[in-house]
Motif scaffolding. Structure first.
Motif: not given
Length: 77
Positions: A23-39, A57-59
């Motif tokens: 991921f480009e940065d932590r913000a992009a990682a958080w966005t992806e994590m919330t999308e995966v979690c939502a699914n 968790e995102l490590l």
């Protein structure tokens, strides 16, 4: 770009991913994590037992937790 790993604490998908995600940065990682979690959340909530917890968790690349999302089923009283 930084490398991250997903880890799920319980259920059919539990364990840490072997393959890192970039991921480009932590913000992009958080966005992806919330999308995966939502699914996943609908099926997880349907199978959650009383007094149980599901956690994603995102490590970072050192496998140190950066973000955590938890779903807890609690019996009150």
């Amino acid at each position: 770009m930084s490398l991250y790993f997903f880890r799920i604490s319980t259920g059919r998908y539990s364990g840490a991913a072997d393959q890192p995600y970039e991921f480009e940065d932590r913000a992009a990682a958080w966005t992806e994590m919330t999308e995966v979690c939502a699914n996943l959340l609908g099926s997880i909530a349907r199978g959650l037992k009383r007094d149980a917890e599901w956690r994603m968790e995102l490590l970072d690349e050192n496998k140190t937790p950066v973000f955590r999302i938890s779903l807890v089923g609690e019996t009150m009283g």
